[in-house]
Design a protein around this motif. Structure first.
Motif, PDB file in Angstrom:
ATOM      1  N   LEU A 108       0.826  -1.217   0.000  1.00  0.00           N
ATOM      2  CA  LEU A 108       0.000   0.000   0.000  1.00  0.00           C
ATOM      3  C   LEU A 108       0.856   1.261   0.000  1.00  0.00           C
ATOM      4  N   GLN A 109       2.022   1.206   0.626  1.00  0.00           N
ATOM      5  CA  GLN A 109       2.956   2.332   0.535  1.00  0.00           C
ATOM      6  C   GLN A 109       3.440   2.516  -0.897  1.00  0.00           C
ATOM      7  N   ASN A 114       2.862   5.664  -6.234  1.00  0.00           N
ATOM      8  CA  ASN A 114       2.483   5.557  -7.654  1.00  0.00           C
ATOM      9  C   ASN A 114       3.331   4.544  -8.418  1.00  0.00           C
ATOM     10  N   LYS A 115       3.793   3.509  -7.701  1.00  0.00           N
ATOM     11  CA  LYS A 115       4.572   2.472  -8.365  1.00  0.00           C
ATOM     12  C   LYS A 115       3.706   1.311  -8.842  1.00  0.00           C
ATOM     13  N   ASP A 119      -5.580  -2.367  -8.865  1.00  0.00           N
ATOM     14  CA  ASP A 119      -6.228  -3.062  -9.974  1.00  0.00           C
ATOM     15  C   ASP A 119      -5.248  -3.497 -11.059  1.00  0.00           C
ATOM     16  N   ASP A 120      -3.959  -3.289 -10.826  1.00  0.00           N
ATOM     17  CA  ASP A 120      -2.962  -3.781 -11.783  1.00  0.00           C
ATOM     18  C   ASP A 120      -2.970  -5.309 -11.779  1.00  0.00           C
ATOM     19  N   LEU A 222       9.485  -3.622  -7.577  1.00  0.00           N
ATOM     20  CA  LEU A 222       9.165  -2.192  -7.655  1.00  0.00           C
ATOM     21  C   LEU A 222      10.052  -1.332  -6.757  1.00  0.00           C
ATOM     22  N   ALA A 223      10.550  -1.890  -5.652  1.00  0.00           N
ATOM     23  CA  ALA A 223      11.398  -1.120  -4.738  1.00  0.00           C
ATOM     24  C   ALA A 223      12.882  -1.303  -5.045  1.00  0.00           C
ATOM     25  N   HIS A 224      13.204  -2.251  -5.903  1.00  0.00           N
ATOM     26  CA  HIS A 224      14.597  -2.531  -6.299  1.00  0.00           C
ATOM     27  C   HIS A 224      15.465  -2.889  -5.102  1.00  0.00           C
ATOM     28  N   LYS A 225      14.888  -3.696  -4.193  1.00  0.00           N
ATOM     29  CA  LYS A 225      15.630  -4.193  -3.036  1.00  0.00           C
ATOM     30  C   LYS A 225      14.878  -5.393  -2.485  1.00  0.00           C
TER      31      LYS A 225
END
Length: 383
Positions: A108-109, A114-115, A119-120, A222-225
């Motif tokens: 949710l963060q 906006n990453k 609904d994706d 999405l966070a690249h970690k």
């Protein structure tokens, strides 16, 4: 002085890298109420009675913490194996699926950043055909492309679990704590699960840990970690949860010993991952749910409103529903339960008055549902 401190924290945030959580540590802690009063003796006595009942009935140790918005915490514990009250409350336990609060909050963060959107579609973010092949095929039709992020969060994806329904068999297969599992391993195990109950995404509810393994992969993409690094930077450190750890990264010789049917069990933490690998203690879990309840883990106040009100699916008709990583018990409390193969646990905030509680039971065969419901009822009427 408080206003100056907050201003300094705000300025530091502006000029720092977004990944720096030092200022967040100050701002979140400063928004928690300072204890002013004691919980009433009558409530303490009722909690003590419940804890002793659960422990003695099941031959286990149960511990709990309760706290009001501006009260001092109260701890209660009883060890039925020694037939004595417990005075040690800072020890670690396996929180199991309470880990899902951490994972869902992280997703949710990322939505707020906006990453991604709820609904994706899963396969639009993680287009890995090898992972998904034959994972959600119903009557010859592959529905994997219909799974949305929100379906993973509220267990409406239709995906099979990688855990068997037969707990004894599960224990016999995975009782070696040194076993290592990757997300791909767990997805492959889910494909082969003979207890499959597949359904078209969004049409009903079925709890599946596979959903949260996939959410962990989304966080990493999405966070690249790693999902551990993300949660540490965005939840554990900002809340100063100094006794919260990832089991797969924790020293094996310091691991707490829980039971299953009064026999010590040590399952591999990599079998749980983003679905249930965290170790914590009562104080940290109470802090987590209190901060979560206030919405302080999110930038937009509408996020916590949505989590508390939208996208719930029925777990038990007329009694329990499941939302975006959170359980609603009879409109009494929001929280989550956890079962590892050594512990049962529950953490929640009571809806009418924002009292919070956390509990641990050191035998995974002893359900946490009963004490969670009873503590929710106990605290519901407190003013």
């Amino acid at each position: 002085m408080k206003k100056i401190t907050l201003l300094i924290a705000f300025l530091i945030t502006i000029v720092s890298c977004k990944e720096n959580t030092a200022a967040t540590n100050i701002s979140i802690k400063s928004k928690l109420e300072t204890p002013q009063i004691q919980i009433s003796d009558s409530i303490k006595a009722l909690l003590d009675t419940l804890v002793v009942k659960v422990a003695k009935t099941n031959g286990c140790t149960m511990k709990a913490i309760i706290k009001g918005p501006n009260t001092f915490p109260y701890y209660s514990g009883f060890d039925a194996r020694k037939n004595s009250k417990t005075t040690q409350f800072d020890d670690l336990f396996e929180i199991g699926s309470c880990t899902k609060i951490f994972t869902a909050t992280s997703i949710l963060q990322l939505v707020e950043q906006n990453k991604l959107n709820l609904d994706d579609y899963l396969t639009s973010i993680l287009p890995n055909n090898k992972w998904y092949q034959d994972l959600l095929v119903i009557d010859g039709v592959n529905y994997i492309d219909s799974v949305k992020v929100v379906n993973l969060l509220n267990h409406s994806s239709g995906l099979p679990d990688y855990f068997l329904d037969d707990e004894e068999k599960e224990l016999s297969m995975h009782s070696d704590p040194s076993q290592k599992f990757t997300s791909e391993n767990l997805i492959d195990i889910a494909k082969a699960n003979p207890n499959k109950d597949l359904f078209i995404p969004g049409t009903k509810f079925k709890y599946s840990n596979t959903n949260y393994i996939l959410l962990g992969l989304l966080i990493e993409k999405l966070a690249h970690k790693s999902y551990q690094d993300y949660i540490k930077e965005h939840i554990i450190n900002p809340l100063e949860l100094n006794h919260t750890y990832f089991g797969s990264l924790y020293p094996e010789n310091k691991r707490p010993r829980g039971y299953y049917k009064d026999t010590i069990t040590l399952m591999p933490f990599t079998l749980a991952g983003p679905a249930g690998e965290i170790l914590s203690n009562l104080e940290d879990m109470q802090t987590l749910i209190a901060v979560w309840n206030k919405g302080l883990l999110f930038e937009d106040p509408n996020t916590i409103k949505s989590v508390k009100n939208d996208d719930f699916k029925t777990m038990i008709p007329g009694a329990i529903t499941y939302g975006k990583g959170i359980i609603n018990i009879m409109d009494l409390s929001y929280g989550h339960g956890g079962q590892s193969f050594g512990y049962q646990s529950y953490v929640a905030t009571v809806i009418p008055n924002q009292y919070t509680f956390a509990l641990s039971i050191d035998d995974a065969n002893v359900s946490a549902w009963y004490p969670a419901i009873e503590i929710s009822r106990l605290l519901e009427g407190v003013e």
